[in-house]
Scaffold this motif. Structure first.
Motif, PDB file in Angstrom:
ATOM      1  N   LYS A 140     -13.682  -9.132  -1.569  1.00  0.00           N
ATOM      2  CA  LYS A 140     -13.543 -10.378  -2.310  1.00  0.00           C
ATOM      3  C   LYS A 140     -13.492 -11.582  -1.353  1.00  0.00           C
ATOM      4  N   ILE A 141     -12.887 -11.380  -0.187  1.00  0.00           N
ATOM      5  CA  ILE A 141     -12.781 -12.448   0.805  1.00  0.00           C
ATOM      6  C   ILE A 141     -14.172 -12.891   1.257  1.00  0.00           C
ATOM      7  N   TYR A 142     -15.042 -11.918   1.496  1.00  0.00           N
ATOM      8  CA  TYR A 142     -16.376 -12.249   1.991  1.00  0.00           C
ATOM      9  C   TYR A 142     -17.239 -12.891   0.910  1.00  0.00           C
ATOM     10  N   SER A 150     -16.012 -16.468   0.574  1.00  0.00           N
ATOM     11  CA  SER A 150     -16.432 -17.194   1.780  1.00  0.00           C
ATOM     12  C   SER A 150     -17.928 -17.475   1.761  1.00  0.00           C
ATOM     13  N   LYS A 183     -10.980 -16.609   7.877  1.00  0.00           N
ATOM     14  CA  LYS A 183      -9.688 -16.644   8.582  1.00  0.00           C
ATOM     15  C   LYS A 183      -8.575 -17.162   7.683  1.00  0.00           C
ATOM     16  N   GLN A 205      -8.407 -17.106   4.406  1.00  0.00           N
ATOM     17  CA  GLN A 205      -8.096 -16.154   3.339  1.00  0.00           C
ATOM     18  C   GLN A 205      -7.373 -14.925   3.871  1.00  0.00           C
ATOM     19  N   ARG A 206      -7.678 -14.505   5.075  1.00  0.00           N
ATOM     20  CA  ARG A 206      -6.961 -13.364   5.655  1.00  0.00           C
ATOM     21  C   ARG A 206      -5.508 -13.717   5.930  1.00  0.00           C
ATOM     22  N   GLU A 207      -5.257 -14.936   6.395  1.00  0.00           N
ATOM     23  CA  GLU A 207      -3.873 -15.380   6.640  1.00  0.00           C
ATOM     24  C   GLU A 207      -3.091 -15.429   5.331  1.00  0.00           C
ATOM     25  N   ARG A 208      -3.718 -15.890   4.274  1.00  0.00           N
ATOM     26  CA  ARG A 208      -3.034 -15.932   2.980  1.00  0.00           C
ATOM     27  C   ARG A 208      -2.748 -14.540   2.455  1.00  0.00           C
ATOM     28  N   GLN A 209      -3.646 -13.602   2.711  1.00  0.00           N
ATOM     29  CA  GLN A 209      -3.437 -12.245   2.237  1.00  0.00           C
ATOM     30  C   GLN A 209      -2.290 -11.551   2.970  1.00  0.00           C
ATOM     31  N   LYS A 210      -2.083 -11.888   4.242  1.00  0.00           N
ATOM     32  CA  LYS A 210      -1.009 -11.275   5.020  1.00  0.00           C
ATOM     33  C   LYS A 210       0.366 -11.689   4.514  1.00  0.00           C
ATOM     34  N   ARG A 211       0.450 -12.863   3.928  1.00  0.00           N
ATOM     35  CA  ARG A 211       1.752 -13.361   3.433  1.00  0.00           C
ATOM     36  C   ARG A 211       2.154 -12.626   2.240  1.00  0.00           C
TER      37      ARG A 211
END
Length: 74
Positions: free
Chosen positions: A2-4, A7, A66, A68-74
Motif C-alpha cells: 500500500k505504501i508503494y 507513493s 520514507k 509513510q514508513r516512519e508513520r507505520q513504525k509509530r
C-alpha cells in the motif's frame, strides 16, 4: 504494498505538475522564436521539462516512502 501504491500516485501527480511548471518556466526564460520572429517547435524546452520532472518525481517517490514508513513504525 500500500505504501508503494500511494507513493506512486503521489509521484505521478508530482510529475504532471512539475513538468507543466518547468516547461512554462523554460518557455518564459528561453522562448522558442527565431531571430526574425517565427515560432518553432520547443523541443529543447520539452526535454528540459521531462528530465526535470523525472528527477523531481524520483525525489518525491523516495520521500513519500520514507514518510509513510516512519508513520507505520509509530
Amino acid at each position: 504494498m500500500k505504501i508503494y501504491l500511494i507513493s506512486a500516485l503521489i509521484s505521478i501527480v508530482m510529475m504532471i505538475l512539475s513538468a507543466v511548471t518547468i516547461y512554462n518556466i523554460a518557455d518564459y526564460i528561453d522562448p522558442p522564436v527565431t531571430d526574425d520572429g517565427h515560432p518553432y517547435m520547443p523541443t529543447e524546452n520539452i526535454a528540459k521539462s521531462l528530465i526535470g520532472s523525472l528527477i523531481l518525481t524520483a525525489i518525491a517517490f523516495i520521500a513519500a516512502v520514507k514518510i509513510q514508513r516512519e508513520r507505520q513504525k509509530r
